[in-house]
Design a protein around this motif. Structure first.
Motif, mmCIF file in Angstrom:
data_model
loop_
_atom_site.group_PDB
_atom_site.id
_atom_site.type_symbol
_atom_site.label_atom_id
_atom_site.label_comp_id
_atom_site.label_asym_id
_atom_site.label_seq_id
_atom_site.Cartn_x
_atom_site.Cartn_y
_atom_site.Cartn_z
ATOM 1 N N GLU A 46 0.835 -1.197 0.000
ATOM 2 C CA GLU A 46 0.000 0.000 0.000
ATOM 3 C C GLU A 46 0.872 1.250 0.000
ATOM 4 O O GLU A 46 1.924 1.306 0.639
ATOM 5 N N HIS A 75 -6.644 -7.202 6.325
ATOM 6 C CA HIS A 75 -7.748 -6.991 5.391
ATOM 7 C C HIS A 75 -8.981 -7.671 5.963
ATOM 8 O O HIS A 75 -8.867 -8.545 6.838
ATOM 9 N N THR A 131 -11.734 -10.303 -6.130
ATOM 10 C CA THR A 131 -10.960 -9.100 -5.797
ATOM 11 C C THR A 131 -11.864 -8.149 -5.044
ATOM 12 O O THR A 131 -12.931 -7.766 -5.548
ATOM 13 N N SER A 176 -12.096 -4.462 -3.296
ATOM 14 C CA SER A 176 -11.554 -3.110 -3.127
ATOM 15 C C SER A 176 -12.415 -2.367 -2.117
ATOM 16 O O SER A 176 -13.644 -2.467 -2.156
ATOM 17 N N TYR A 177 -11.752 -1.599 -1.240
ATOM 18 C CA TYR A 177 -12.500 -0.884 -0.204
ATOM 19 C C TYR A 177 -11.677 0.298 0.284
ATOM 20 O O TYR A 177 -10.483 0.431 -0.028
ATOM 21 N N THR A 194 -7.541 3.618 -0.185
ATOM 22 C CA THR A 194 -8.132 2.482 -0.899
ATOM 23 C C THR A 194 -7.213 1.281 -0.813
ATOM 24 O O THR A 194 -6.011 1.375 -1.077
ATOM 25 N N ARG A 195 -7.790 0.166 -0.440
ATOM 26 C CA ARG A 195 -7.038 -1.077 -0.343
ATOM 27 C C ARG A 195 -7.681 -2.140 -1.232
ATOM 28 O O ARG A 195 -8.866 -2.086 -1.542
ATOM 29 N N THR A 196 -6.875 -3.106 -1.583
ATOM 30 C CA THR A 196 -7.340 -4.203 -2.433
ATOM 31 C C THR A 196 -6.763 -5.505 -1.903
ATOM 32 O O THR A 196 -5.586 -5.582 -1.556
ATOM 33 N N THR A 197 -7.637 -6.515 -1.853
ATOM 34 C CA THR A 197 -7.182 -7.846 -1.476
ATOM 35 C C THR A 197 -7.873 -8.864 -2.373
ATOM 36 O O THR A 197 -8.951 -8.602 -2.927
ATOM 37 N N THR A 198 -7.252 -9.992 -2.556
ATOM 38 C CA THR A 198 -7.808 -11.031 -3.434
ATOM 39 C C THR A 198 -7.850 -12.367 -2.717
ATOM 40 O O THR A 198 -7.109 -12.604 -1.767
#
Length: 497
Positions: A44, A140, A219, A221-222, A229-233
């Motif tokens: 990040e 996350h 995926t 996104s939040y 903004t963060r993204t995790t998968t």
């Protein structure tokens, strides 16, 4: 949200060092480093907003050659960001410079912000340092993917669960599912927010292109702290079965008379639902209605009724089911025969009356079918102990309409111990002769013809006592005359006088 970083356990820790001033005329320091987000995740982007101040009692401007953020300590130099040629800061003024960095791994990061400047009054170099300690955490919301059993070429369903275990609300949540070798027919879900310790479920639909193993990746996104903004998968593997088509039809004739129909059972033995199921029937001698079934699940049977309008008593029928299985249109058929309920004669209302040495059998030839019975003939069967007798050895009933009856009378003589009289019924239905035999029990006696009574006293010359003799003689004479007349008319009957 931006805030001044304070010394805290397991959080960003920043401690100010004493003012570092080189030269006699410049008095300057790094007064603040504001970090956003305060608890970043690996990968990040982190912003270090650095504030440099030249104090009011400084005697000269401070030229800022560069500002950098570096790893503190260790072997070698690791520099994450450097910004150069930032101009000068006059006495009593400040300069804010954002520095950008990312960290690939989690853990406590010991950092240092360094300002490289020059005292314009003395010409000497000035270096200001500010230590920063940052905690990078792999945090996350928890993500889980579930998918129902899938079949190649058939749409299936699943869902993604996002559980927010962070210490703050997350907003602008977007869930997108993608597949390897999978067509996504519904893949995106958006939610405005998920509360702390709350969760959401995002449904999706997919169609595997082929049998075998495929992967599904979600995926998420939040946004946290209002602007980060963060993204995790999350990825999971699924196994898709090959499509198996197995649909069968079973038919049963139902109804009565002309109100006939076919009950059709559609059994889905495939490993996937079938849809838009159209059940129909065709025949040269009958017409049928059609029935549409929207969906039949795998391993399920549905029944429909196809009402028939028949032109003839018999119809050879082809029953068809057209349906959608996966992306293909399929069809299955079966053959059957439908008949209207034919005319059938039954003997009803039977009654047996003894007349001297004969039995009179009376009753009705009743048509319990739905078509006419023609040329109906009721006859006494000639056996060892039963002989047809006059006046009616047989009785021609003629035509008995559907659901109607015609009465008859036949006569028989019996010898020995006879408990029943056999009657044979023959008739025509749809140009086919039918033959039935009925055993009429002799205990169904309805009565007997009364016989003249004789007085037991034979003596005396009383005229009244002789009256029965005269009456009996007259009756005997009448019987003889009647017999002679009948023998003359029907010489084929043996009657004993």
């Amino acid at each position: 949200m931006r805030r001044t970083v304070a010394v805290m356990a397991c959080l960003v820790v920043i401690s100010s060092l004493p003012l570092s001033v080189a030269g006699a005329s410049v008095k300057a320091s790094i007064t603040d480093v504001d970090i956003s987000p305060s608890s970043p995740a690996p990968g990040e982007t982190v912003t270090f907003d650095t504030t440099v101040r030249n104090l009011p009692d400084s005697d000269a401007p401070l030229d800022i050659n560069a500002i950098a953020i570096r790893k503190s300590g260790g072997s070698g130099v690791t520099e994450y960001e450097r910004v150069s040629n930032l101009g000068a800061i006059s006495a009593g003024s400040t300069l804010e410079v954002p520095l950008i960095a990312t960290f690939d791994s989690s853990g406590i990061k010991d950092l240092r912000v360094i300002v490289y400047g020059r005292d314009r009054g003395t010409g000497e170099n000035v270096e200001l340092r500010y230590p920063v300690k940052l905690n990078v955490e792999e945090r996350h919301p928890q993500v889980d993917i579930t998918a129902n059993d899938s079949v190649a070429g058939v749409e299936s369903t699943g869902e993604v669960t996002v559980a927010n275990g962070l210490d703050t609300q997350i907003t602008n949540v977007e869930v997108v599912v993608e597949g390897d070798g999978v067509e996504m027919t519904e893949s995106r879900t958006v939610r405005s927010s998920v509360a702390q310790n709350g969760s959401i479920t995002a449904p999706f639909r997919f169609r595997p292109a082929s049998a075998g193993e495929h992967s599904l990746t979600a995926t998420i996104s939040y946004t946290v702290d209002g602007d980060t903004t963060r993204t995790t998968t999350r990825t999971t593997d699924i196994e898709s079965d090959p499509l198996r088509n197995s649909v069968e039809l079973d038919t049963t004739a139902v109804g009565s008379g002309t109100d006939r129909a076919l009950r059709v059972a559609v059994s889905n033995g495939a490993n996937a639902p079938i849809s838009d199921v159209m059940v129909s029937a065709t025949s040269e001698n009958a017409s049928f209605q059609r029935v549409l079934l929207e969906n039949i699940s795998a391993s399920t049977t549905r029944q429909v009724r196809l009402n028939a309008t028949m032109d003839e008593p018999r119809a050879d029928v082809t029953v068809t089911a057209d349906y959608e299985l996966g992306t293909e249109t399929e069809q299955t058929t079966t053959e059957t025969t439908l008949r209207s309920a034919p005319g059938t004669i039954d003997l009803t209302g039977l009654d047996v009356i003894r007349q001297g040495g004969r039995l009179q059998v009376s009753g009705s030839a009743s048509n319990v079918g739905s078509t006419d019975a023609d040329s109906v003939l009721v006859s006494v069967v000639d056996t060892e102990n039963v002989t047809p007798a006059t006046p009616n050895r047989d009785y021609f009933v003629g035509t008995v309409p559907a659901s109607d009856f015609v009465s008859f009378d036949v006569y028989a003589r019996t010898t020995g111990n006879v408990t029943s009289v056999p009657l044979e019924v023959t008739y025509l239905v749809d140009d086919t002769r039918k033959r039935q035999t009925f055993d009429v029990a002799t205990n169904q006696m309805g009565g007997s013809v009364p016989q003249p009574e004789q007085d037991g006293n034979s003596g005396g010359g009383d005229q009244n006592s002789m009256l029965p003799v005269f009456v009996a003689g007259g009756l005997a004479l009448l019987v003889v005359v009647g017999v002679l007349v009948r023998r003359y008319r029907r010489s084929d009957d043996d009657i004993e006088v």
